[in-house]
Design a protein around this motif. Structure first.
Motif, short mmCIF file in Angstrom:
data_model
loop_
_atom_site.label_atom_id
_atom_site.label_comp_id
_atom_site.label_asym_id
_atom_site.label_seq_id
_atom_site.Cartn_x
_atom_site.Cartn_y
_atom_site.Cartn_z
N VAL A 171 0.85 -1.19 0.00
CA VAL A 171 0.00 0.00 0.00
C VAL A 171 0.89 1.24 0.00
N THR A 172 0.30 2.36 -0.38
CA THR A 172 1.02 3.62 -0.43
C THR A 172 0.16 4.71 0.17
N SER A 173 0.82 5.75 0.66
CA SER A 173 0.09 6.91 1.20
C SER A 173 -0.10 7.99 0.15
N GLU A 174 0.31 7.71 -1.08
CA GLU A 174 0.15 8.70 -2.15
C GLU A 174 -1.33 8.91 -2.45
N ARG A 175 -1.70 10.16 -2.65
CA ARG A 175 -3.10 10.49 -2.93
C ARG A 175 -3.22 11.02 -4.36
N ILE A 176 -4.33 10.71 -5.00
CA ILE A 176 -4.59 11.18 -6.36
C ILE A 176 -5.96 11.85 -6.40
N SER A 177 -6.10 12.80 -7.29
CA SER A 177 -7.32 13.60 -7.35
C SER A 177 -8.47 12.82 -7.96
N SER A 178 -9.67 13.12 -7.50
CA SER A 178 -10.88 12.55 -8.07
C SER A 178 -11.28 13.28 -9.34
N GLY A 179 -10.65 14.41 -9.62
CA GLY A 179 -11.02 15.21 -10.77
C GLY A 179 -12.01 16.31 -10.45
N VAL A 180 -12.57 16.28 -9.22
CA VAL A 180 -13.51 17.31 -8.76
C VAL A 180 -12.92 17.92 -7.50
N ALA A 183 -16.99 9.21 -12.96
CA ALA A 183 -15.95 8.34 -13.51
C ALA A 183 -15.15 9.05 -14.59
N ALA A 184 -15.85 9.82 -15.44
CA ALA A 184 -15.16 10.54 -16.51
C ALA A 184 -14.23 11.61 -15.95
N HIS A 185 -14.64 12.29 -14.89
CA HIS A 185 -13.75 13.28 -14.26
C HIS A 185 -12.51 12.59 -13.69
N PHE A 186 -12.69 11.42 -13.09
CA PHE A 186 -11.56 10.67 -12.55
C PHE A 186 -10.59 10.29 -13.67
N VAL A 187 -11.13 9.83 -14.79
CA VAL A 187 -10.30 9.46 -15.94
C VAL A 187 -9.57 10.68 -16.49
N ASP A 188 -10.28 11.79 -16.63
CA ASP A 188 -9.67 13.02 -17.16
C ASP A 188 -8.52 13.48 -16.27
N ALA A 189 -8.71 13.40 -14.94
CA ALA A 189 -7.65 13.82 -14.02
C ALA A 189 -6.43 12.91 -14.15
N ALA A 190 -6.66 11.58 -14.30
CA ALA A 190 -5.55 10.65 -14.45
C ALA A 190 -4.77 10.93 -15.73
N CYS A 191 -5.47 11.17 -16.82
CA CYS A 191 -4.80 11.45 -18.09
C CYS A 191 -4.04 12.77 -18.04
#
Length: 587
Positions: free
Chosen positions: A252-261, A293-301
């Protein structure tokens, strides 16, 4: 059971030949037994020939082990043409003497069973081919045709044993294919007993959905996976999916990623989801699950990370078009090879085939995030229990690779809202719930965080809007009348703004009155001060005038006295005596 690996203790005592087939080496603990025969059996169309051929091709291209494919049913030209769709160029391998194809034509009508029957001619032919290219691997496909027309079971069994013994003596790793029989693994019912390893391929159809499965029936001298494993045949060949539990040993990691919102990230402790976690968004139809889900994908890209989007209800073109209405351009990410869509109806494959496809695509594309929208559709490919089990294995698979999974689930009308159809809510790390709030003839969307393991998160209900610039999360008004959203919230906010404006205007009026009173008071004080100063000035002037008159009067009296010579300058009379004062006379 624990996952078998080629380096395990069990495999160290038994030499094995790696197949090079994805997943198969894992469940066999390193491949087929080296120098021993392996039997692959199954019904027509199960994939026996393709598996055997890939075993030879992988051996020749990856492990420098030339191979012989002796066919009793298909010609060399037919085999070459059939496996070309898998990307195997048998002609090139044959020219390099990495592979040899031999077709032995056997017609049952031309066989006359007289005298002793043996396979001596086959042994000579096969032995010559092995010596010609130094073959380490041999495939016989299929063994039934070799004994076509032979009715004497005693001779047949004896020759089968002799064939398997001959292959062992040659020291080649042999794969023999056989048709599945009735009540037995093979038609003759003996091959499975004389083989050191037996693999059964099954192509079953349940509720009009087909699934390919593989099972290791036996494997002498080593431990192996005993479950049924789904396998996939596509343009790259075989891939087998281990379905045994991977355990809970993933990192596991403590790194956080954005939900896009942005406002949703704020609700999740201000930083978003944990990387490698599993996120579930559930809710009724039309509440915005796919948009999240689309916002999450957009943030990842946007972070430059690859993302896979598995859709079971919408085509890629439909998703791209729909997301443009909320300001998301997903097409540019597909053009940059950061986003891949895979759309198919859930009922198009069985659950195990869906899992095998997802495994294969993930391993090929190597994404950092995966979206499944919606997972409840998978029930159409099986039942609730099977879908639950499939998703558990999928979540374990993604967690081991540190891939963040974003799942959406449709909550059925009339069902408990805080529950999923596939019963995975207790397994996910973060669970967001979206719902409709009906008030004053309107339906508005609301969102809240049911749980998010390992982080502080908001427990408040929030309204969110789908605007042309994306999702906008708003605070919901909670007052004496309850929760207000939509027009009710806007009306209440307008009333509150009007009331606040009235209060500000009243305060300003009172301030103006106070200022006027202050100015009037200061003016009055100033006037009194000026009046006092004028009176004081007048008093000083009168005092000065009185002193001046007294001095003038005194001077006049003195001058008069002098003019009358009544007294001398020192105050004495003419006799020389100074007049006594009133006090002196009294004494």
């Amino acid at each position: 059971m624990p996952k078998a690996t080629p380096n395990s203790a069990a495999t160290s005592s038994l030499p094995k030949a790696q197949t090079g087939i994805q997943g198969l080496d894992e469940i066999t603990g390193g491949g087929f037994p080296r120098g021993r025969p392996t039997l692959i059996c199954g019904s027509a169309g199960a994939g026996k020939t393709l598996l055997a051929m890939e075993f030879l091709v992988r051996g020749a291209t990856q492990y420098n082990e030339p191979g012989i494919f002796m066919a009793f049913e298909e010609t060399a030209a037919e085999l070459t043409q059939n496996v070309r769709s898998l990307g195997f160029d048998l002609d090139q391998l044959t020219k390099k003497k990495k592979l040899a194809l031999d077709f032995v034509r056997i017609e049952r009508g031309e066989i006359d069973e007289t005298g002793d029957y043996d396979l001596e001619g086959l042994f000579i032919r096969l032995g010559s081919a092995i010596d010609a290219i130094g073959a380490k691997r041999v495939v016989l496909d299929t063994i039934e045709n070799l004994f076509a027309g032979l009715q004497n079971q005693g001779i047949l069994r004896a020759e089968l044993r002799r064939l398997f013994r001959w292959l062992k003596d040659k020291g080649v790793t042999a794969v023999i294919t056989a048709e599945r029989g009735e009540g037995a693994l093979t038609r003759h019912g003996l091959e499975e007993y004389v083989s050191d390893c037996v693999i059964l391929l099954d192509h079953r159809v349940t509720d009009q959905v087909s699934t390919r499965r593989l099972r290791i029936v036996k494997y002498r001298g080593t431990s192996h996976g005993t479950n049924e494993y789904p396998f996939l045949i596509d343009e790259t060949g075989f891939s087998v999916l281990p379905v045994t539990s991977l355990g809970l040993q993933h990192r596991v990691t403590s790194e956080r990623i954005s939900s896009g919102v942005a406002r949703l990230d704020t609700m999740l402790g201000g930083k978003g989801f944990y990387r490698g976690s599993t996120v579930l968004v559930s809710g009724t139809a039309g509440t915005g699950k796919t948009s999240l889900a689309a916002h999450f994908v957009d943030a990842a890209c946007r972070r430059g990370e690859r993302c896979l989007y598995f859709s079971f209800e919408e085509s890629p073109g439909q998703l791209i078009r729909n997301m443009r209405s909320i300001g998301l351009d997903l097409e540019k990410w597909t053009q940059q090879n950061l986003l891949q869509f895979h759309s198919s109806r859930a009922a198009f494959h069985g659950l195990e085939m869906h899992l095998a496809i997802i495994h294969k695509v993930v391993q090929d594309f190597k994404p950092r995030a995966v979206v499944l929208d919606p997972v409840g559709s998978l029930i159409q490919a099986g039942n609730v229990r099977d879908a639950h089990t499939m998703l558990i294995r999928l979540m374990d698979f993604l967690k081991v690779r540190g891939i963040t999974a974003f799942l959406t689930n449709l909550t059925s009308g009339g069902a408990a809202l805080e529950k999923t159809d596939v019963e995975i809510s207790s397994l996910v790390d973060s669970w967001l719930f979206v719902r409709d709030i009906e008030l004053d003839g309107e339906r508005n969307r609301a969102l809240y965080v049911l749980k998010s393991r390992g982080m502080h998160h908001s427990n408040q209900l929030r309204e969110f809007l789908l605007t042309k610039n994306g999702i906008d999360v708003l605070d919901i008004y909670v007052g004496p009348e309850g929760v207000l959203t939509g027009s009710s919230r806007l009306s209440q906010e307008a009333r509150e703004k009007a009331a606040a404006q009235a209060r500000r205007e009243e305060a300003e009026r009172r301030e103006r009155d106070r200022n006027r009173k202050r100015e009037a008071l200061e003016a009055r004080i100033q006037a009194l001060r000026q009046e006092f100063e004028a009176e004081e000035e007048e008093a000083k002037r009168l005092g000065t005038q009185d002193l001046a008159r007294e001095r003038i009067l005194a001077e006049g009296q003195q001058a008069m006295a002098l003019s009358r010579q009544a007294d001398k300058e020192d105050g004495s009379d003419h006799s020389g005596r100074r007049p006594r004062s009133h006090h002196e006379k009294a004494s």
